[in-house]
Design a protein around this motif. Structure first.
Motif, mmCIF file in Angstrom:
data_model
loop_
_atom_site.group_PDB
_atom_site.id
_atom_site.type_symbol
_atom_site.label_atom_id
_atom_site.label_comp_id
_atom_site.label_asym_id
_atom_site.label_seq_id
_atom_site.Cartn_x
_atom_site.Cartn_y
_atom_site.Cartn_z
ATOM 1 N N SER A 63 91.867 14.191 49.788
ATOM 2 C CA SER A 63 92.775 14.118 50.933
ATOM 3 C C SER A 63 94.196 14.512 50.543
ATOM 4 N N GLY A 64 94.588 14.199 49.306
ATOM 5 C CA GLY A 64 95.898 14.627 48.813
ATOM 6 C C GLY A 64 96.005 16.149 48.780
ATOM 7 N N TRP A 65 94.936 16.819 48.361
ATOM 8 C CA TRP A 65 94.930 18.289 48.366
ATOM 9 C C TRP A 65 95.042 18.805 49.802
ATOM 10 N N VAL A 66 94.302 18.187 50.714
ATOM 11 C CA VAL A 66 94.360 18.600 52.117
ATOM 12 C C VAL A 66 95.780 18.439 52.657
ATOM 13 N N LEU A 67 96.401 17.309 52.393
ATOM 14 C CA LEU A 67 97.761 17.066 52.873
ATOM 15 C C LEU A 67 98.739 18.075 52.281
ATOM 16 N N TRP A 68 98.617 18.345 50.993
ATOM 17 C CA TRP A 68 99.504 19.311 50.349
ATOM 18 C C TRP A 68 99.261 20.712 50.908
ATOM 19 N N ARG A 69 97.988 21.075 51.073
ATOM 20 C CA ARG A 69 97.629 22.419 51.531
ATOM 21 C C ARG A 69 98.015 22.645 52.992
ATOM 22 N N GLU A 70 97.795 21.648 53.832
ATOM 23 C CA GLU A 70 98.046 21.773 55.270
ATOM 24 C C GLU A 70 99.493 21.438 55.637
ATOM 25 N N GLY A 71 100.157 20.657 54.804
ATOM 26 C CA GLY A 71 101.483 20.179 55.161
ATOM 27 C C GLY A 71 101.374 18.946 56.046
ATOM 28 N N SER A 72 102.498 18.351 56.352
ATOM 29 C CA SER A 72 102.503 17.169 57.216
ATOM 30 C C SER A 72 102.279 17.610 58.650
ATOM 31 N N LEU A 74 99.434 17.449 62.244
ATOM 32 C CA LEU A 74 98.358 16.752 62.934
ATOM 33 C C LEU A 74 97.000 17.176 62.382
ATOM 34 N N ALA A 75 96.881 18.445 62.004
ATOM 35 C CA ALA A 75 95.622 18.933 61.429
ATOM 36 C C ALA A 75 95.300 18.197 60.136
ATOM 37 N N ALA A 76 96.299 17.998 59.287
ATOM 38 C CA ALA A 76 96.076 17.285 58.026
ATOM 39 C C ALA A 76 95.624 15.854 58.297
ATOM 40 N N VAL A 77 96.269 15.194 59.232
ATOM 41 C CA VAL A 77 95.905 13.814 59.572
ATOM 42 C C VAL A 77 94.471 13.759 60.109
ATOM 43 N N ALA A 78 94.110 14.706 60.949
ATOM 44 C CA ALA A 78 92.750 14.749 61.510
ATOM 45 C C ALA A 78 91.713 14.980 60.405
ATOM 46 N N TRP A 79 92.006 15.917 59.500
ATOM 47 C CA TRP A 79 91.082 16.176 58.388
ATOM 48 C C TRP A 79 90.948 14.949 57.493
ATOM 49 N N ILE A 80 92.044 14.294 57.194
ATOM 50 C CA ILE A 80 91.994 13.116 56.324
ATOM 51 C C ILE A 80 91.208 11.992 56.999
ATOM 52 N N ALA A 81 91.394 11.802 58.290
ATOM 53 C CA ALA A 81 90.609 10.791 59.014
ATOM 54 C C ALA A 81 89.121 11.128 58.953
ATOM 55 N N ALA A 90 82.590 15.861 55.424
ATOM 56 C CA ALA A 90 83.873 16.432 55.842
ATOM 57 C C ALA A 90 84.517 17.245 54.728
ATOM 58 N N THR A 91 84.384 16.803 53.465
ATOM 59 C CA THR A 91 84.973 17.593 52.383
ATOM 60 C C THR A 91 84.302 18.953 52.284
ATOM 61 N N CYS A 92 82.997 18.990 52.460
ATOM 62 C CA CYS A 92 82.284 20.279 52.444
ATOM 63 C C CYS A 92 82.768 21.169 53.585
ATOM 64 N N CYS A 93 82.956 20.598 54.758
ATOM 65 C CA CYS A 93 83.452 21.378 55.903
ATOM 66 C C CYS A 93 84.864 21.892 55.638
ATOM 67 N N TYR A 94 85.708 21.080 54.990
ATOM 68 C CA TYR A 94 87.063 21.534 54.691
ATOM 69 C C TYR A 94 87.040 22.666 53.662
ATOM 70 N N VAL A 95 86.179 22.558 52.660
ATOM 71 C CA VAL A 95 86.059 23.646 51.687
ATOM 72 C C VAL A 95 85.596 24.922 52.392
ATOM 73 N N LEU A 96 84.650 24.808 53.305
ATOM 74 C CA LEU A 96 84.222 25.979 54.084
ATOM 75 C C LEU A 96 85.405 26.597 54.817
ATOM 76 N N LYS A 97 86.213 25.761 55.453
ATOM 77 C CA LYS A 97 87.403 26.239 56.158
ATOM 78 C C LYS A 97 88.344 26.956 55.198
ATOM 79 N N ALA A 98 88.594 26.342 54.048
ATOM 80 C CA ALA A 98 89.519 26.929 53.071
ATOM 81 C C ALA A 98 88.997 28.264 52.540
ATOM 82 N N VAL A 99 87.700 28.342 52.277
ATOM 83 C CA VAL A 99 87.116 29.607 51.793
ATOM 84 C C VAL A 99 87.251 30.691 52.850
ATOM 85 N N MET A 100 86.949 30.351 54.091
ATOM 86 C CA MET A 100 87.021 31.344 55.166
ATOM 87 C C MET A 100 88.465 31.818 55.379
ATOM 88 N N GLU A 101 89.417 30.909 55.321
ATOM 89 C CA GLU A 101 90.822 31.279 55.503
ATOM 90 C C GLU A 101 91.368 32.104 54.333
#
Length: 117
Positions: A63-72, A74-81, A90-101
């Protein structure tokens, strides 16, 4: 194919496989188990506590990586939740998102919008 492109392709495959496995296991547990009784049994065992703490330490670090990567945002908060409730599905889905982006750029994969090509 460049080596970093191949590594990101492997990440994509692993994230897809991980998400699929997690979805199957969660579905199995939701339809076959009883969370309150089984959760109490897990929390009653020292290694059950260690396992849960280990998982949540990893989820918080991710979640720390997500927060750093997304910034402060609403998206970061939603992903962390999602990460703290759905776990590694959810971590697998976030990695998929990061790879695609990333469009095969490893710096963009790790840093998100912070990376200026």
């Amino acid at each position: 194919m460049r080596p970093h492109t191949l590594r990101l392709a492997y990440s994509l495959v692993l994230a897809l496989a991980g998400a699929g496995v997690m979805l199957l296991v969660i579905t199995y547990a939701a339809t076959s188990g009883e969370l309150t009784a089984e959760g109490g049994a897990i929390l009653g065992m020292p290694w059950g506590i260690v396992t849960l703490v280990d998982v949540y330490v990893g989820l918080v670090l991710f979640s720390g990586w997500v927060l750093w990567r997304e910034g402060s945002s609403l998206a970061a908060v939603a992903w962390i939740a999602a990460i703290l409730t759905a776990g590694n599905l959810a971590t697998c889905c976030y990695v998929l998102k990061a790879v695609m982006e990333s469009r095969s750029d490893p710096d963009t994969f790790w840093m998100g919008r912070k990376h200026v090509a």
